[in-house]
Every structure is written in structure tokens, then in C-alpha cells.
Write an enzyme that holds these catalytic residues in place. Structure first.
Site, PDB file in Angstrom:
ATOM      1  N   GLU A 121     -39.607 -33.179  -9.660  1.00 27.74           N
ATOM      2  CA  GLU A 121     -38.316 -32.896  -9.021  1.00 27.74           C
ATOM      3  C   GLU A 121     -37.312 -32.346 -10.024  1.00 27.74           C
ATOM      4  OE1 GLU A 121     -36.669 -35.729  -6.155  1.00 27.74           O
ATOM      5  OE2 GLU A 121     -34.915 -35.797  -7.460  1.00 27.74           O
ATOM      6  N   ASN A 179     -34.236 -30.793  -5.663  1.00 31.07           N
ATOM      7  CA  ASN A 179     -33.352 -31.733  -4.981  1.00 31.07           C
ATOM      8  C   ASN A 179     -32.000 -31.074  -4.775  1.00 31.07           C
ATOM      9  OD1 ASN A 179     -32.062 -33.878  -3.889  1.00 31.07           O
ATOM     10  ND2 ASN A 179     -32.654 -35.351  -5.470  1.00 31.07           N
ATOM     11  N   LYS A 193     -42.241 -42.632  -3.478  1.00 26.79           N
ATOM     12  CA  LYS A 193     -40.917 -42.213  -3.952  1.00 26.79           C
ATOM     13  C   LYS A 193     -40.312 -43.361  -4.749  1.00 26.79           C
ATOM     14  CE  LYS A 193     -38.619 -38.337  -2.991  1.00 26.79           C
ATOM     15  NZ  LYS A 193     -37.537 -38.446  -2.054  1.00 26.79           N
ATOM     16  N   LYS A 202     -37.016 -44.420   4.531  1.00 24.02           N
ATOM     17  CA  LYS A 202     -35.927 -44.806   3.620  1.00 24.02           C
ATOM     18  C   LYS A 202     -34.903 -45.598   4.434  1.00 24.02           C
ATOM     19  CE  LYS A 202     -33.084 -41.448   2.244  1.00 24.02           C
ATOM     20  NZ  LYS A 202     -32.506 -40.346   1.371  1.00 24.02           N
ATOM     21  N   GLU A 210     -35.764 -30.428  -1.003  1.00 23.32           N
ATOM     22  CA  GLU A 210     -35.507 -31.843  -0.728  1.00 23.32           C
ATOM     23  C   GLU A 210     -34.016 -32.103  -0.516  1.00 23.32           C
ATOM     24  OE1 GLU A 210     -36.943 -34.562  -3.766  1.00 23.32           O
ATOM     25  OE2 GLU A 210     -38.250 -33.006  -4.557  1.00 23.32           O
ATOM     26  N   SER A 211     -33.702 -32.975   0.422  1.00 26.57           N
ATOM     27  CA  SER A 211     -32.336 -33.518   0.578  1.00 26.57           C
ATOM     28  C   SER A 211     -31.362 -32.586   1.284  1.00 26.57           C
ATOM     29  CB  SER A 211     -31.716 -33.910  -0.784  1.00 26.57           C
ATOM     30  OG  SER A 211     -32.503 -34.869  -1.438  1.00 26.57           O
ATOM     31  N   GLU A 259     -39.626 -38.875   5.412  1.00 21.10           N
ATOM     32  CA  GLU A 259     -39.405 -39.990   4.480  1.00 21.10           C
ATOM     33  C   GLU A 259     -39.032 -41.290   5.187  1.00 21.10           C
ATOM     34  OE1 GLU A 259     -36.171 -39.985   1.130  1.00 21.10           O
ATOM     35  OE2 GLU A 259     -38.152 -39.496   0.297  1.00 21.10           O
TER      36      GLU A 259
HETATM   37  O1  IGP Z   1     -31.977 -38.281   2.961  1.00 21.41           O
HETATM   38  P1  IGP Z   1     -32.099 -36.785   2.622  1.00 21.41           P
HETATM   39  O2  IGP Z   1     -30.762 -36.134   2.306  1.00 21.41           O
HETATM   40  O3  IGP Z   1     -32.892 -36.042   3.666  1.00 21.41           O
HETATM   41  O4  IGP Z   1     -32.960 -36.728   1.225  1.00 21.41           O
HETATM   42  C1  IGP Z   1     -34.337 -37.108   1.293  1.00 21.41           C
HETATM   43  C2  IGP Z   1     -34.925 -37.131  -0.145  1.00 21.41           C
HETATM   44  O5  IGP Z   1     -34.852 -35.831  -0.661  1.00 21.41           O
HETATM   45  C3  IGP Z   1     -34.149 -38.083  -1.035  1.00 21.41           C
HETATM   46  O6  IGP Z   1     -34.333 -39.394  -0.526  1.00 21.41           O
HETATM   47  C4  IGP Z   1     -34.582 -38.041  -2.509  1.00 21.41           C
HETATM   48  C5  IGP Z   1     -34.844 -36.912  -3.221  1.00 21.41           C
HETATM   49  N1  IGP Z   1     -35.192 -37.232  -4.509  1.00 21.41           N
HETATM   50  C6  IGP Z   1     -35.153 -38.598  -4.664  1.00 21.41           C
HETATM   51  C7  IGP Z   1     -35.432 -39.408  -5.788  1.00 21.41           C
HETATM   52  C8  IGP Z   1     -35.327 -40.772  -5.620  1.00 21.41           C
HETATM   53  C9  IGP Z   1     -34.921 -41.319  -4.386  1.00 21.41           C
HETATM   54  C10 IGP Z   1     -34.657 -40.517  -3.250  1.00 21.41           C
HETATM   55  C11 IGP Z   1     -34.769 -39.143  -3.403  1.00 21.41           C
END
Ligand code: IGP
Length: 255
Positions: free
Chosen positions: A165, A186, A117, A58, A215-216, A56
């Protein structure tokens, strides 16, 4: 619809305002642009054998604050060299410091399928994503079951993959009922930003028929391996990859 946190509500409200401006330019034009756009197989890339990494781009987030400045073209090429199979690009301007220009430049600088995103809440945004990206994010918490099914169908009609998601069992069921073929769990709760990799482990068994994305909160190759063992076809890594792109290479090496 889950009683979502104020940040999520604020982001969705801002997205609705931007979508209204977009729509005022004429929905027919958006359909035409979407229909003319070429596509790179996002879903196919995730479904291929082995753990796929979605890397990603970001610069900032409500949970992390400012992460770092990045040139989207350089970051995309770097991620591709590290073995990413897809890119995810934030286009939300206020809290994530993203833009459609970032999306355009990242997609131009690599051969990888790209996920847009953002906080998609309107048909116009799905069409806008279809004209510029290979996949669009649909956050289940922002929709009723009927709306989600409508947007998943629309994405299919205009040739863009939908990543739906979810964060709990109810949303996982909604995603399946809506016909989602790619479901992202997520691990971050968008209400309080808490992260628990157990979220994916708990929901994964409900999602065996679809492409599963964790994710995340993935900070190490070990975290990614844990998601793979729980059934992930792909992991989506943002902050940790922005800080150390080498992490993408270490995760891509996981069999
Ligand atoms: O930075 P991380 O913890 O690796 O997470 C990435 C991504 O999953 C996260 O940016 C995200 C998951 N769902 C979203 C919805 C909107 C904005 C951002 C996200």
C-alpha cells in the site's frame, strides 16, 4: 520512511508488541503452519478481466469511528452473493475492532480469497497471515526500501500474496523497487484521514506494470467507475459496503 501520523505510529507500535509475543512462541512453528496452508488465488482474482471488488469487513476505524456490528461469516457470504471477488478482513483489535477469529470465520464462510488487513511490521506477522489468509497487507510507510523488499520476498517464499500500500510517488517507486506485484493506492492520508480519489488518478500511471488497487473513499458506483477509468484493476471498499452491501453489486456490474 514517511513521517507518518501519530495514529499510524501507535498502530504500528501495538503491532510490534503483538508480533513479539507471536515470535516468542517459536518462529519455526509459524513457518510450518504457513507452509501447510492452502491458498486461494488473490492476485489471480484481481487480475481477471473486469473491475474486481475487494469488500472489507471493518466494524470501526479511527477515521469513521464505530461503523456497525457485523458477523464476519454473514458479511462474507453477503459480499460473495453481491459479486465481490475478494474479501478484506481487519484483524487489528484496538482501533478497528477486528480479530483473527473474524478472519477465520469469514474465510470459512466463503470461497473468496481473503486479505488480512492489519499493520504488518514483522516477519512473524507475515507468517501468521500466510497460515490464515491468501494475501497480507504491507504498508510502505512503515518500512525502509530494504525492509519492504525483504517482506515482499518473504511473502512470496511462504505462498501469500502481498498487497503493498502506497500514498505518494516516493512510496510507489519503493513498492516497484521492492518487487511488488499488487500495489494498492490508499486515497486516504493515514496522517490526517483526508480522502482524495485524485491520489489514485495521480499515481496509477506510475504503476502500469502491476495489479492496481484503488483503496478508500469509494462511496458510489460512480467513484468506482472513476477509479476504473484511471486504470484500477480492483477497488477496495470498506465503510460504504459495510453500510450498504448493495453497493458491491452495483460496482461489480461495472464492465
Ligand atoms: O472504508 P473505506 O474508506 O472504503 O476504506 C477501506 C480501506 O481502504 C481502508 O480500511 C484501509 C486502507 N488501508 C488500510 C490500512 C489499515 C487499515 C485500514 C485500511
Amino acid at each position: 520512511m514517511r513521517e507518518s501520523g501519530t495514529v499510524l505510529d501507535a498502530l504500528a507500535a501495538a503491532a510490534r508488541r503483538r508480533a513479539a509475543e507471536l515470535r516468542s512462541g517459536g518462529i519455526e512453528r509459524l513457518y510450518e503452519e504457513a507452509a501447510q496452508a492452502g491458498k486461494r488465488g488473490f492476485r489471480e482474482a484481481l487480475a481477471a478481466p473486469g473491475l474486481a471488488v475487494i469488500s472489507e469487513i471493518k466494524r470501526a476505524s479511527p477515521s469513521a469511528g464505530f461503523i456497525r456490528e457485523a458477523d464476519p461469516a454473514e458479511q462474507a457470504a453477503l459480499y460473495e452473493r453481491q459479486g465481490a471477488r475478494c474479501l478484506s478482513v481487519l484483524t487489528e483489535p484496538e482501533r478497528f475492532r477486528g480479530s483473527l477469529e473474524d478472519l477465520r470465520r469469514a474465510r470459512e464462510a466463503s470461497s473468496l480469497p481473503v486479505l488480512r488487513k492489519d499493520f504488518t511490521v514483522d516477519e512473524a506477522q507475515v507468517l501468521e497471515a500466510a497460515a490464515r489468509a491468501d494475501a497480507v497487507l504491507l504498508i510502505a510507510a512503515l518500512f525502509t526500501g530494504e525492509e519492504l523488499a525483504r517482506y515482499v520476498a518473504l511473502a512470496g517464499e511462504v505462498g501469500v500474496d502481498a498487497l503493498v500500500e502506497v500514498h505518494d510517488e516516493r512510496e510507489a517507486e519503493l513498492a516497484l523497487a521492492a518487487g511488488a506485484s499488487i500495489v494498492g493506492v490508499n486515497n486516504r492520508d493515514l496522517r490526517d484521514f483526508s480522502v482524495d480519489l485524485g491520489t489514485f488518478e495521480r499515481l496509477s500511471p506510475l504503476l502500469e506494470g502491476v495489479v492496481r488497487v484503488a483503496e478508500s473513499g469509494i462511496k458510489t458506483a460512480e467513484d468506482a467507475r472513476r477509479m476504473r477509468e484511471a486504470g484500477a484493476d480492483a477497488v477496495l471498499v470498506g465503510e460504504a459496503a459495510m453500510r450498504d452491501p448493495g453497493l458491491v453489486g452495483r460496482i461489480a456490474a461495472i464492465p
